[in-house]
Design an enzyme around this catalytic site. Structure first.
Site, mmCIF file in Angstrom:
data_model
loop_
_atom_site.group_PDB
_atom_site.id
_atom_site.type_symbol
_atom_site.label_atom_id
_atom_site.label_comp_id
_atom_site.label_asym_id
_atom_site.label_seq_id
_atom_site.Cartn_x
_atom_site.Cartn_y
_atom_site.Cartn_z
ATOM 1 N N GLY A 225 0.771 -1.159 -0.097
ATOM 2 C CA GLY A 225 -0.083 0.005 -0.138
ATOM 3 C C GLY A 225 0.812 1.226 -0.174
ATOM 4 C CB CYS A 226 0.414 4.719 -1.200
ATOM 5 S SG CYS A 226 -1.396 4.911 -0.786
ATOM 6 C CE1 TYR A 227 -1.490 8.081 4.067
ATOM 7 C CE2 TYR A 227 -3.472 6.732 4.042
ATOM 8 C CZ TYR A 227 -2.932 7.841 3.902
ATOM 9 O OH TYR A 227 -3.887 8.897 3.878
#
Length: 346
Positions: A148-150
Site C-alpha cells: 500500500g502507499c501508506y
C-alpha cells in the site's frame, strides 16, 4: 527479450499509472487492457493523458482475456484480485501476476479478516525491494503483492532504525497526509473538490485504518521482532502525494550520529530512496510522477525520539512504480528500467 504485460483495472488511477509507466518501458509490450464496469469503452475517454494508448478499447476483466501474457498486473479494489489470480493460476501458471491491491499483502489471516472482513487469500512476496532481504525474495517470483502507499512511505521511513537495532519497538507513532487519488477514482461526496479544497481532515483514527497491520508487518521484518504502531492518516487538498511523519523512541545511549549513519548506510546505495542533506526537508512536489522517495530525519533529545519525514507519489512509488520495480527484479531486468523519470516542477 520483450515481455507482454496485461493490465486490469485500467480505467482507475492505479491502472492508468501502471500503463503510463509501461508505455515508457523498453522491454515490454502492452497486451490486453481491461476493466469491469467500463469494459467496451475507449481508453482515451477515461485516461486522456495516455495518448499512445488512447484508441485501445477496454476488454472485460476475465481470466480468458488475461491468460497467456508474460505478466498480468491486477489494479483492482481489495477483495477483487484473489478470484482472478486463482483462475490465472490454473489457466496461465507461468505468468507473473502482480497484485496492486491488498488481497495478498498480509501474512496474518487474522489481521486480514479483522480489517477487511473476508477470507484470507494467502500471502505473496512483498514488492518493497528496499526492505532488508526483499530483493532475494522477489528474484524469480511468479506472484508479487504490491505494498500500500501508506505502508511504503512509513516502512521506508523507519526500517533502517529498526534493522540497526536503534529503536524501541513500542510507542511508534506515524501521521501521514495523502492526496485524494489514494481513495481511488470512484465518485465519493467527501472527495469533491469543494469539500477538499482549502482544508485537511483525519480519517481511520484510533487504529482503524487497514494499512496499520501492513506497516507493522514490514517494520517487524526489519526489526526481527513485533513492532506496535499508532497510525493516523489525513486527507490533504492535493491530487497525489504522501507526506508521512514517523517517530520512534530511541534505545538508551543511541546518539544522533549513529541514527544518521544507519539511514545513510541503508539508503546510500539505493537508486530511488534518498536521505536529503541535513537542513533540507521533503516536499511532495519534488516527487510528483516519479518513483523516488525523499526523506529527512532529526533526533529530539528532549523526547528521546527520532523523527523521520518522508514524501513520495502515492500512485508512482506508492503503487505503479513499486509494481514495475518489483516486476523488473522478478524478470531479471535492471531494477530501474522504465522508472528513471524525474519529478515535475513547478
Amino acid at each position: 527479450m520483450t515481455f507482454t504485460v496485461a493490465v486490469s483495472g485500467a480505467s482507475g488511477y492505479a491502472g492508468g499509472e501502471v500503463l503510463r509507466l509501461l508505455a515508457g518501458h523498453p522491454e515490454v509490450q502492452i497486451g490486453a487492457i481491461s476493466a469491469h464496469s467500463n469494459a467496451g469503452e475507449r481508453l482515451g475517454s477515461l485516461q486522456p493523458h495516455l495518448h499512445a494508448l488512447a484508441d485501445r478499447v477496454l476488454d472485460d476483466t476475465t481470466a480468458d482475456v488475461l491468460a497467456g501474457h508474460d505478466v498480468v498486473v491486477l489494479a483492482l479494489p481489495h477483495g477483487a484480485s484473489a478470484a482472478v489470480a486463482a483462475e490465472l493460476a490454473e489457466r496461465s501458471p507461468r505468468t507473473l501476476v502482480i497484485d496492486a491491491g491488498a488481497d495478498h499483502r498480509l501474512e496474518s489471516a487474522a489481521d486480514w479478516e479483522r480489517f477487511y472482513g473476508t477470507d484470507h487469500a494467502g500471502t505473496w512476496p512483498y514488492g518493497l525491494p528496499e526492505l532488508p532481504g526483499q530483493r532475494e525474495r522477489l528474484a524469480g517470483a511468479t506472484r508479487i503483492a504490491v505494498p500500500g502507499c501508506y505502508p511504503t512511505t512509513s516502512i521506508l521511513a523507519l526500517a533502517p532504525g529498526f534493522a540497526a537495532g536503534l529503536l524501541e519497538t513500542r510507542d511508534v507513532v506515524i501521521v501521514a497526509a495523502s492526496g485524494t487519488s489514494g481513495a481511488g477514482r470512484a465518485a465519493k461526496p467527501h472527495l469533491l473538490g469543494s469539500e477538499v479544497m482549502g482544508g485537511m481532515s483525519p480519517y481511520g483514527v484510533g487504529g482503524g485504518h487497514r494499512h496499520t497491520p501492513e506497516i507493522e508487518q514490514g517494520l517487524a521484518q526489519a526489526a526481527g521482532e513485533p513492532v506496535q504502531i499508532s497510525f493516523t492518516p489525513t486527507l490533504a487538498p492535493m491530487p497525489r502525494g504522501i507526506l508521512a511523519t514517523a517517530t520512534a523512541r530511541l534505545k538508551e545511549g543511541v546518539t544522533a550520529d549513529r541514527v544518521r549513519a544507519a539511514w545513510e548506510d541503508a539508503y546510500g546505495p539505493e537508486r530511488f530512496v534518498h536521505l536529503l542533506p541535513e537542513g533540507q526537508w521533503p516536499t511532495t512536489k519534488a516527487v510528483v510522477g516519479s518513483n523516488h522517495v525523499v526523506m529527512q530525519l532529526a533526533v529530539d533529545p528532549h523526547a528521546g525520539r527520532v523523527i523521520v519525514t518522508a514524501a513520495l507519489d502515492n500512485l508512482t512509488k506508492g503503487t505503479a512504480g513499486g509494481a514495475l520495480q518489483s516486476m523488473n527484479i522478478a524478470l531479471g531486468l535492471p531494477e530501474q528500467l522504465g522508472l528513471e523519470i524525474q519529478g515535475v516542477a513547478p
